[in-house]
Design a protein around this motif. Structure first.
Motif, PDB file in Angstrom:
ATOM      1  N   GLY A  81       8.544 -12.198   2.847  1.00 40.06           N
ATOM      2  CA  GLY A  81       9.250 -10.989   3.242  1.00 40.06           C
ATOM      3  C   GLY A  81       8.299  -9.818   3.353  1.00 40.06           C
ATOM      4  O   GLY A  81       7.079  -9.984   3.443  1.00 40.06           O
ATOM      5  N   GLY A  82       8.857  -8.615   3.334  1.00 38.92           N
ATOM      6  CA  GLY A  82       8.014  -7.432   3.409  1.00 38.92           C
ATOM      7  C   GLY A  82       8.844  -6.171   3.500  1.00 38.92           C
ATOM      8  O   GLY A  82      10.083  -6.208   3.494  1.00 38.92           O
ATOM      9  N   TYR A  83       8.174  -5.035   3.600  1.00 35.89           N
ATOM     10  CA  TYR A  83       8.867  -3.751   3.650  1.00 35.89           C
ATOM     11  C   TYR A  83       8.039  -2.710   4.382  1.00 35.89           C
ATOM     12  O   TYR A  83       6.810  -2.793   4.462  1.00 35.89           O
ATOM     13  CB  TYR A  83       9.186  -3.256   2.234  1.00 35.89           C
ATOM     14  N   LEU A  84       8.724  -1.722   4.929  1.00 38.26           N
ATOM     15  CA  LEU A  84       8.126  -0.567   5.583  1.00 38.26           C
ATOM     16  C   LEU A  84       8.991   0.624   5.187  1.00 38.26           C
ATOM     17  O   LEU A  84      10.191   0.626   5.432  1.00 38.26           O
ATOM     18  CB  LEU A  84       8.135  -0.759   7.100  1.00 38.26           C
ATOM     19  N   SER A  85       8.387   1.650   4.565  1.00 39.54           N
ATOM     20  CA  SER A  85       9.203   2.695   3.957  1.00 39.54           C
ATOM     21  C   SER A  85       8.517   4.058   4.019  1.00 39.54           C
ATOM     22  O   SER A  85       7.290   4.154   4.026  1.00 39.54           O
ATOM     23  CB  SER A  85       9.488   2.337   2.495  1.00 39.54           C
ATOM     24  N   TYR A  86       9.356   5.103   4.058  1.00 42.81           N
ATOM     25  CA  TYR A  86       8.866   6.480   4.002  1.00 42.81           C
ATOM     26  C   TYR A  86       9.654   7.216   2.928  1.00 42.81           C
ATOM     27  O   TYR A  86      10.887   7.111   2.866  1.00 42.81           O
ATOM     28  CB  TYR A  86       9.052   7.180   5.355  1.00 42.81           C
ATOM     29  N   ILE A  87       8.940   7.959   2.078  1.00 37.99           N
ATOM     30  CA  ILE A  87       9.586   8.729   1.011  1.00 37.99           C
ATOM     31  C   ILE A  87       9.284  10.213   1.199  1.00 37.99           C
ATOM     32  O   ILE A  87       8.123  10.626   1.195  1.00 37.99           O
ATOM     33  CB  ILE A  87       9.104   8.284  -0.383  1.00 37.99           C
ATOM     34  N   TRP A  88      10.347  11.009   1.402  1.00 41.28           N
ATOM     35  CA  TRP A  88      10.226  12.466   1.423  1.00 41.28           C
ATOM     36  C   TRP A  88      10.383  12.968  -0.013  1.00 41.28           C
ATOM     37  O   TRP A  88      11.340  12.617  -0.701  1.00 41.28           O
ATOM     38  CB  TRP A  88      11.319  13.093   2.281  1.00 41.28           C
ATOM     39  N   ILE A  89       9.470  13.821  -0.463  1.00 35.97           N
ATOM     40  CA  ILE A  89       9.506  14.291  -1.845  1.00 35.97           C
ATOM     41  C   ILE A  89       9.618  15.808  -1.877  1.00 35.97           C
ATOM     42  O   ILE A  89       8.768  16.518  -1.339  1.00 35.97           O
ATOM     43  CB  ILE A  89       8.256  13.855  -2.636  1.00 35.97           C
ATOM     44  N   ALA A  90      10.695  16.304  -2.494  1.00 30.06           N
ATOM     45  CA  ALA A  90      10.823  17.726  -2.793  1.00 30.06           C
ATOM     46  C   ALA A  90      10.319  17.926  -4.227  1.00 30.06           C
ATOM     47  O   ALA A  90       9.605  17.092  -4.764  1.00 30.06           O
ATOM     48  CB  ALA A  90      12.267  18.169  -2.633  1.00 30.06           C
ATOM     49  N   ASP A  91      10.691  19.006  -4.866  1.00 32.79           N
ATOM     50  CA  ASP A  91      10.171  19.260  -6.208  1.00 32.79           C
ATOM     51  C   ASP A  91      10.613  18.196  -7.218  1.00 32.79           C
ATOM     52  O   ASP A  91       9.855  17.782  -8.076  1.00 32.79           O
ATOM     53  CB  ASP A  91      10.616  20.644  -6.688  1.00 32.79           C
ATOM     54  N   ARG A  92      11.852  17.762  -7.137  1.00 31.38           N
ATOM     55  CA  ARG A  92      12.361  16.745  -8.063  1.00 31.38           C
ATOM     56  C   ARG A  92      13.030  15.584  -7.334  1.00 31.38           C
ATOM     57  O   ARG A  92      13.196  14.515  -7.893  1.00 31.38           O
ATOM     58  CB  ARG A  92      13.384  17.380  -9.021  1.00 31.38           C
ATOM     59  N   TYR A  96       0.826  -1.204   0.000  1.00 26.99           N
ATOM     60  CA  TYR A  96       0.000   0.000   0.000  1.00 26.99           C
ATOM     61  C   TYR A  96       0.858   1.251   0.000  1.00 26.99           C
ATOM     62  O   TYR A  96       1.900   1.310   0.649  1.00 26.99           O
ATOM     63  CB  TYR A  96      -0.926   0.009   1.213  1.00 26.99           C
ATOM     64  N   GLU A  97       0.395   2.242  -0.727  1.00 27.99           N
ATOM     65  CA  GLU A  97       0.989   3.578  -0.752  1.00 27.99           C
ATOM     66  C   GLU A  97       0.001   4.536  -0.106  1.00 27.99           C
ATOM     67  O   GLU A  97      -1.132   4.676  -0.583  1.00 27.99           O
ATOM     68  CB  GLU A  97       1.276   4.003  -2.187  1.00 27.99           C
ATOM     69  N   VAL A  98       0.410   5.175   0.968  1.00 33.10           N
ATOM     70  CA  VAL A  98      -0.418   6.169   1.642  1.00 33.10           C
ATOM     71  C   VAL A  98       0.090   7.556   1.254  1.00 33.10           C
ATOM     72  O   VAL A  98       1.265   7.876   1.467  1.00 33.10           O
ATOM     73  CB  VAL A  98      -0.362   5.996   3.171  1.00 33.10           C
ATOM     74  N   ILE A  99      -0.778   8.373   0.657  1.00 35.15           N
ATOM     75  CA  ILE A  99      -0.420   9.739   0.288  1.00 35.15           C
ATOM     76  C   ILE A  99      -0.755  10.664   1.452  1.00 35.15           C
ATOM     77  O   ILE A  99      -1.916  10.789   1.839  1.00 35.15           O
ATOM     78  CB  ILE A  99      -1.159  10.181  -0.984  1.00 35.15           C
ATOM     79  N   LEU A 100       0.265  11.290   2.022  1.00 29.22           N
ATOM     80  CA  LEU A 100       0.053  12.198   3.144  1.00 29.22           C
ATOM     81  C   LEU A 100      -0.348  13.585   2.655  1.00 29.22           C
ATOM     82  O   LEU A 100      -0.236  13.908   1.471  1.00 29.22           O
ATOM     83  CB  LEU A 100       1.329  12.268   3.989  1.00 29.22           C
ATOM     84  N   TRP A 106       2.122  15.356   0.597  1.00 34.44           N
ATOM     85  CA  TRP A 106       2.476  14.583  -0.588  1.00 34.44           C
ATOM     86  C   TRP A 106       3.671  13.643  -0.381  1.00 34.44           C
ATOM     87  O   TRP A 106       4.111  12.995  -1.335  1.00 34.44           O
ATOM     88  CB  TRP A 106       2.724  15.478  -1.816  1.00 34.44           C
ATOM     89  N   ASP A 107       4.204  13.534   0.839  1.00 31.35           N
ATOM     90  CA  ASP A 107       5.140  12.454   1.107  1.00 31.35           C
ATOM     91  C   ASP A 107       4.387  11.131   1.024  1.00 31.35           C
ATOM     92  O   ASP A 107       3.149  11.099   1.104  1.00 31.35           O
ATOM     93  CB  ASP A 107       5.770  12.609   2.491  1.00 31.35           C
ATOM     94  N   ARG A 108       5.130  10.021   0.868  1.00 30.19           N
ATOM     95  CA  ARG A 108       4.497   8.710   0.729  1.00 30.19           C
ATOM     96  C   ARG A 108       4.970   7.770   1.836  1.00 30.19           C
ATOM     97  O   ARG A 108       6.144   7.746   2.193  1.00 30.19           O
ATOM     98  CB  ARG A 108       4.817   8.068  -0.624  1.00 30.19           C
ATOM     99  N   PHE A 109       4.031   6.976   2.341  1.00 30.14           N
ATOM    100  CA  PHE A 109       4.333   5.911   3.288  1.00 30.14           C
ATOM    101  C   PHE A 109       3.982   4.588   2.616  1.00 30.14           C
ATOM    102  O   PHE A 109       2.865   4.425   2.112  1.00 30.14           O
ATOM    103  CB  PHE A 109       3.522   6.103   4.577  1.00 30.14           C
ATOM    104  N   LEU A 110       4.930   3.646   2.592  1.00 26.97           N
ATOM    105  CA  LEU A 110       4.748   2.381   1.889  1.00 26.97           C
ATOM    106  C   LEU A 110       4.852   1.214   2.866  1.00 26.97           C
ATOM    107  O   LEU A 110       5.740   1.192   3.723  1.00 26.97           O
ATOM    108  CB  LEU A 110       5.809   2.212   0.796  1.00 26.97           C
ATOM    109  N   ILE A 111       3.971   0.228   2.707  1.00 26.74           N
ATOM    110  CA  ILE A 111       4.014  -0.957   3.558  1.00 26.74           C
ATOM    111  C   ILE A 111       3.417  -2.137   2.796  1.00 26.74           C
ATOM    112  O   ILE A 111       2.469  -1.973   2.028  1.00 26.74           O
ATOM    113  CB  ILE A 111       3.242  -0.724   4.880  1.00 26.74           C
ATOM    114  N   GLY A 112       4.002  -3.321   2.988  1.00 34.86           N
ATOM    115  CA  GLY A 112       3.434  -4.488   2.329  1.00 34.86           C
ATOM    116  C   GLY A 112       4.278  -5.741   2.470  1.00 34.86           C
ATOM    117  O   GLY A 112       5.463  -5.675   2.814  1.00 34.86           O
ATOM    118  N   PRO A 113       3.693  -6.913   2.190  1.00 39.57           N
ATOM    119  CA  PRO A 113       4.419  -8.183   2.205  1.00 39.57           C
ATOM    120  C   PRO A 113       4.887  -8.572   0.802  1.00 39.57           C
ATOM    121  O   PRO A 113       4.425  -8.020  -0.200  1.00 39.57           O
ATOM    122  CB  PRO A 113       3.353  -9.169   2.698  1.00 39.57           C
TER     123      PRO A 113
END
Length: 250
Positions: free
Chosen positions: A206-217, A182-186, A189-196
């Protein structure tokens, strides 16, 4: 002109006016939601408002494709290019120089307001070992709510190289794997990702837990990943590991 989204908190009333927003950079008035993701544009808008095409080197790609003639590159040379609005090609560039020529291709097959389906393949050849790996890949994105998008990936190894199970962390190298997340749009506009994920070669969950900070590019990603959740050790081939990624879209 048409209404894209109606706020649940604020209703349009007599006397309201329309203001053109500058989306080439961060705009606090443009609040993160799946309804406002801009899937295609001829303007140079901020990457914040574009659909997530790449979830990082470890987690992999989505069913979305890059804009026409758009580039995506991460800090150690993973490169993508939007050949057309529906076709994205890519390669892990440094590995080509080390006797590991590789290539990946993704084409958007179907897209509606809530669903996107893409398919393609990924190929890598090991010149020294005289072996190769060819995967057929299927991607399916589905918008579940105003903040949630699900991403499903299925990779089937049609040609597999020896010891492919040891590269389970890299989906374009491994033989067959399945992943849903799943991708959660905050609001920002940062993204939180989680899934098996499941690797058929290793028979490991397996699986993952992730956070993406997004600037302009720029995208900066920090993730915790597991190749096999039952193995409580630090090991990217058979346990847990962290990963820091940074990539640019331009």
């Amino acid at each position: 002109m048409s209404l894209v989204r109606q706020s649940r908190k604020i209703f349009i009333q007599s006397g309201d006016f329309i203001k053109r927003m500058d989306l080439t950079t961060t705009n606090s008035d443009y609040v993160g939601t799946t309804d406002l993701v801009i899937r295609d544009s001829e303007q140079s808008i901020s990457s914040k408002y574009r659909p997530l095409v790449h979830q990082g080197f470890i987690i992999g790609d989505t069913a979305q494709t890059l804009y026409d003639k758009e580039f995506l590159v991460n800090y150690f040379g993973n490169l993508y290019y939007g050949l057309t609005p529906k076709i994205t090609i890519g390669t892990f560039a440094p590995v080509n120089l080390l006797g590991r020529p590789n290539f990946n291709f993704r084409m958007k097959l179907f897209e509606s307001d809530s669903t996107t389906v893409s398919s393609g393949f990924s190929f890598v050849r090991l010149d020294k070992e005289r072996q190769a790996s060819l995967n057929w890949n299927l991607y399916w994105d589905n918008t579940s709510s105003d903040a949630l998008i699900s991403h499903t990936f299925l990779g089937i190894g049609t040609i597999s190289w020896e010891n492919a199970q040891d590269a389970a962390a890299l989906k374009y190298l491994t033989s067959s794997s399945f992943q849903t997340g799943y991708e959660v749009i905050l609001d920002n506009w940062d993204r939180f990702l989680i899934g098996p994920s499941y690797n058929f070669e290793k028979k490991g969950l397996g699986g993952y837990l992730s956070y993406i900070w997004i600037a302009d590019r720029v995208h900066i990603q920090l993730s915790i990943n597991a190749t096999d959740v039952t193995h409580l050790r630090l090991d990217p081939t058979d346990g847990y590991y962290g990963f820091l990624d940074m990539f640019w879209r331009f």
